[in-house]
Motif scaffolding. Structure first.
Motif, PDB file in Angstrom:
ATOM      1  N   LEU A   1     -20.354   2.395   2.201  1.00  0.00           N
ATOM      2  CA  LEU A   1     -19.548   2.664   3.377  1.00  0.00           C
ATOM      3  C   LEU A   1     -18.440   3.674   3.177  1.00  0.00           C
ATOM      4  CD1 LEU A   1     -18.471  -1.289   3.710  1.00  0.00           C
ATOM      5  CD2 LEU A   1     -19.993  -0.013   5.169  1.00  0.00           C
ATOM      6  N   ALA A   2     -17.720   4.334   4.177  1.00  0.00           N
ATOM      7  CA  ALA A   2     -17.031   5.327   4.145  1.00  0.00           C
ATOM      8  C   ALA A   2     -15.937   5.297   5.146  1.00  0.00           C
ATOM      9  CB  ALA A   2     -17.712   6.740   4.360  1.00  0.00           C
ATOM     10  N   LEU A   3     -14.775   6.117   4.754  1.00  0.00           N
ATOM     11  CA  LEU A   3     -13.473   6.048   5.607  1.00  0.00           C
ATOM     12  C   LEU A   3     -12.830   7.547   5.562  1.00  0.00           C
ATOM     13  CD1 LEU A   3     -11.165   4.875   7.193  1.00  0.00           C
ATOM     14  CD2 LEU A   3     -10.321   4.116   5.318  1.00  0.00           C
ATOM     15  N   LEU A   4     -12.395   8.284   6.446  1.00  0.00           N
ATOM     16  CA  LEU A   4     -11.695   9.157   6.326  1.00  0.00           C
ATOM     17  C   LEU A   4     -10.216   8.913   6.748  1.00  0.00           C
ATOM     18  CD1 LEU A   4     -14.020  11.919   8.363  1.00  0.00           C
ATOM     19  CD2 LEU A   4     -13.549  11.789   6.008  1.00  0.00           C
ATOM     20  N   LEU A   5      -9.513   9.199   5.672  1.00  0.00           N
ATOM     21  CA  LEU A   5      -7.948   8.971   5.800  1.00  0.00           C
ATOM     22  C   LEU A   5      -7.346  10.194   6.044  1.00  0.00           C
ATOM     23  CD1 LEU A   5      -7.202   6.381   2.649  1.00  0.00           C
ATOM     24  CD2 LEU A   5      -7.230   5.740   4.992  1.00  0.00           C
ATOM     25  N   ILE A   6      -6.503  10.198   7.283  1.00  0.00           N
ATOM     26  CA  ILE A   6      -5.855  11.270   7.833  1.00  0.00           C
ATOM     27  C   ILE A   6      -4.308  11.111   7.856  1.00  0.00           C
ATOM     28  CG2 ILE A   6      -5.688  13.143   9.616  1.00  0.00           C
ATOM     29  CD1 ILE A   6      -8.363  12.862   8.139  1.00  0.00           C
ATOM     30  N   SER A   7      -3.489  11.814   7.169  1.00  0.00           N
ATOM     31  CA  SER A   7      -1.973  11.339   7.091  1.00  0.00           C
ATOM     32  C   SER A   7      -1.315  12.694   7.178  1.00  0.00           C
ATOM     33  CB  SER A   7      -1.572  10.646   6.220  1.00  0.00           C
ATOM     34  OG  SER A   7      -2.212   9.424   6.124  1.00  0.00           O
ATOM     35  N   ARG A   8       0.052  12.546   7.352  1.00  0.00           N
ATOM     36  CA  ARG A   8       0.787  14.047   7.447  1.00  0.00           C
ATOM     37  C   ARG A   8       1.176  14.615   6.396  1.00  0.00           C
ATOM     38  NH1 ARG A   8       5.908  10.652   9.927  1.00  0.00           N
ATOM     39  NH2 ARG A   8       5.453   9.476   8.503  1.00  0.00           N
ATOM     40  N   ASP A   9       1.220  13.853   5.173  1.00  0.00           N
ATOM     41  CA  ASP A   9       1.415  14.618   4.023  1.00  0.00           C
ATOM     42  C   ASP A   9       0.666  13.789   2.691  1.00  0.00           C
ATOM     43  OD1 ASP A   9       3.047  12.363   2.782  1.00  0.00           O
ATOM     44  OD2 ASP A   9       4.340  13.087   4.425  1.00  0.00           O
ATOM     45  N   ALA A  10       0.425  14.580   1.412  1.00  0.00           N
ATOM     46  CA  ALA A  10      -0.409  13.949   0.364  1.00  0.00           C
ATOM     47  C   ALA A  10       0.098  12.727   0.124  1.00  0.00           C
ATOM     48  CB  ALA A  10      -0.155  15.021  -0.662  1.00  0.00           C
ATOM     49  N   GLY A  11       1.454  12.393   0.075  1.00  0.00           N
ATOM     50  CA  GLY A  11       2.265  11.080  -0.406  1.00  0.00           C
ATOM     51  C   GLY A  11       1.678  10.066   0.374  1.00  0.00           C
ATOM     52  N   GLU A  12       1.618  10.146   1.837  1.00  0.00           N
ATOM     53  CA  GLU A  12       1.390   9.131   2.613  1.00  0.00           C
ATOM     54  C   GLU A  12      -0.229   8.765   2.336  1.00  0.00           C
ATOM     55  OE1 GLU A  12       1.376   8.129   7.340  1.00  0.00           O
ATOM     56  OE2 GLU A  12       1.936  10.031   6.787  1.00  0.00           O
ATOM     57  N   VAL A  13      -1.199   9.680   2.198  1.00  0.00           N
ATOM     58  CA  VAL A  13      -2.150   9.424   1.906  1.00  0.00           C
ATOM     59  C   VAL A  13      -2.751   8.785   0.887  1.00  0.00           C
ATOM     60  CG1 VAL A  13      -4.675  10.625   0.969  1.00  0.00           C
ATOM     61  CG2 VAL A  13      -3.244  11.805   3.220  1.00  0.00           C
ATOM     62  N   GLN A  14      -1.902   9.114  -0.460  1.00  0.00           N
ATOM     63  CA  GLN A  14      -2.047   8.237  -1.487  1.00  0.00           C
ATOM     64  C   GLN A  14      -1.367   6.771  -1.510  1.00  0.00           C
ATOM     65  OE1 GLN A  14       0.304  10.605  -4.369  1.00  0.00           O
ATOM     66  NE2 GLN A  14      -1.201  12.219  -4.428  1.00  0.00           N
ATOM     67  N   SER A  15      -0.514   6.650  -0.617  1.00  0.00           N
ATOM     68  CA  SER A  15      -0.032   5.392  -0.489  1.00  0.00           C
ATOM     69  C   SER A  15      -0.854   4.440   0.547  1.00  0.00           C
ATOM     70  CB  SER A  15       1.245   5.405   0.608  1.00  0.00           C
ATOM     71  OG  SER A  15       2.010   4.120   0.769  1.00  0.00           O
ATOM     72  N   ARG A  16      -1.612   5.219   1.546  1.00  0.00           N
ATOM     73  CA  ARG A  16      -2.721   4.513   2.315  1.00  0.00           C
ATOM     74  C   ARG A  16      -3.989   4.257   1.251  1.00  0.00           C
ATOM     75  NH1 ARG A  16      -4.198   6.872   7.390  1.00  0.00           N
ATOM     76  NH2 ARG A  16      -5.066   4.807   7.770  1.00  0.00           N
ATOM     77  N   ARG A  17      -4.160   4.933   0.404  1.00  0.00           N
ATOM     78  CA  ARG A  17      -5.303   4.914  -0.207  1.00  0.00           C
ATOM     79  C   ARG A  17      -4.880   3.491  -1.492  1.00  0.00           C
ATOM     80  NH1 ARG A  17      -5.697   9.371  -4.666  1.00  0.00           N
ATOM     81  NH2 ARG A  17      -4.027   8.031  -5.338  1.00  0.00           N
ATOM     82  N   GLY A  18      -3.813   3.526  -1.857  1.00  0.00           N
ATOM     83  CA  GLY A  18      -3.509   2.417  -2.401  1.00  0.00           C
ATOM     84  C   GLY A  18      -3.598   1.254  -1.892  1.00  0.00           C
ATOM     85  N   ALA A  19      -3.008   1.135  -0.517  1.00  0.00           N
ATOM     86  CA  ALA A  19      -3.156  -0.008   0.272  1.00  0.00           C
ATOM     87  C   ALA A  19      -4.585  -0.571   0.442  1.00  0.00           C
ATOM     88  CB  ALA A  19      -2.553  -0.002   1.426  1.00  0.00           C
ATOM     89  N   LEU A  20      -5.439   0.512   0.540  1.00  0.00           N
ATOM     90  CA  LEU A  20      -7.133   0.253   0.870  1.00  0.00           C
ATOM     91  C   LEU A  20      -7.758  -0.612  -0.347  1.00  0.00           C
ATOM     92  CD1 LEU A  20      -9.777   0.313   2.092  1.00  0.00           C
ATOM     93  CD2 LEU A  20      -9.787   2.732   1.552  1.00  0.00           C
ATOM     94  N   LEU A  21      -7.303   0.196  -1.495  1.00  0.00           N
ATOM     95  CA  LEU A  21      -7.826  -0.347  -2.695  1.00  0.00           C
ATOM     96  C   LEU A  21      -7.315  -1.658  -2.919  1.00  0.00           C
ATOM     97  CD1 LEU A  21      -7.255   2.801  -4.968  1.00  0.00           C
ATOM     98  CD2 LEU A  21      -9.745   2.001  -3.854  1.00  0.00           C
TER      99      LEU A  21
END
Length: 274
Positions: free
Chosen positions: A213-233
């Motif tokens: 499976l795959a997902l494209l995470l798109i956010s305003r800044d790198a910190g938000e992307v990392q936060s969302r990645r953590g929530a997904l994991l």
């Protein structure tokens, strides 16, 4: 639409004079209902069976009661316009020709000639239309659409979106990340639910194959992307191999999929380079 078709078939079955036709129409309706029911259970009948089912019922009607159902001959144009496999399309073309040959004696010579030419023209237009829909039909039948009830797109769509979002993040200064998930096929549905639950309105999940499976995470800044990645994991069940790659020019989906297939660690993150 399938429910409406099934209802119409049942009404026609109730009005049919021939026992054979009545049974055939009733069975056709039951097959459509079973298809809808089994689709909820992930054992859906082959999509290609619908044109063959409809074509078979038209043929049955024209052979059992040609005078009563003569107008059904024109329904062949609609059946041939449906997306279907090449072999089944030619089978339906043959059934359409056979149906016309069986009923042409009911028409005068001139009427039969005109009807034959018109039916052939409509049939060719229908075939052309059906062929134009083959790409869409393949996408719907691809792995991205095989987890019913979950909004997952195909591998081909991911190829397109990956290139588009990479350019967009560079232009707008936003940040994006490609997340690849590899899981046993038997557990993919649960992982897919977790993935879809982490997507935003403007994002999509993708199903590459039975294990990926795959997902494209798109956010305003790198910190938000990392936060969302953590929530997904955190939302994923154990036993999932994950590969997270920042969207930078030159990211190769094929290369990342190959790397994921051979990946030993549960998580690999590439923040700057593919």
């Amino acid at each position: 639409m399938p429910w409406a078709t099934a209802a119409v078939l049942l009404l026609l079955a109730a009005d049919a004079e021939s026992t054979t036709l009545r049974v055939g129409l009733a069975l056709g309706a039951l097959l459509l209902v079973a298809d809808l029911y089994l689709g909820q259970r992930r054992h859906r009948l082959p999509r290609a069976g619908l044109p063959l089912l409809l074509g078979g019922l038209i043929t049955l009607a024209l052979f059992t009661a040609p005078q009563r159902y003569l107008l059904w001959l024109w329904a062949w144009a609609a059946v041939l316009a449906l997306p279907q496999h090449g072999v089944l399309r030619w089978l339906n073309v043959g059934l359409a020709a056979l149906s016309f040959w069986h009923v042409h004696s009911l028409l005068g010579v001139e009427e039969a000639l005109l009807a034959g030419l018109l039916l052939a023209t409509l049939g060719l237009l229908g075939v052309a239309h059906g062929l134009s829909l083959r790409g869409l039909w393949r996408d719907e039948g691809s792995p991205g659409a095989q987890l019913s009830g979950l909004d997952l797109h195909s591998r081909r769509q991911l190829d397109h979106d990956l290139a588009l979002e990479t350019v967009r993040t560079q232009r707008e200064g936003s940040h994006g990340m490609l997340v690849l998930l590899r899981t046993p096929p038997s557990r993919q549905r649960g992982v897919a639910r977790a993935l879809v639950g982490q997507t935003r309105r403007y994002e999509h999940g993708y199903r590459i194959d039975r294990a990926t499976l795959a997902l494209l995470l798109i956010s305003r800044d790198a910190g938000e992307v990392q936060s969302r990645r953590g929530a997904l994991l955190a939302a994923l069940p154990p036993g999932v191999r994950t590969r997270c790659v920042s969207l930078v020019p030159g990211v190769s989906l094929n290369a990342q999929l190959e790397a994921l297939a051979g990946q030993q660690r549960a998580l690999v993150t590439l923040e700057e380079t593919a």
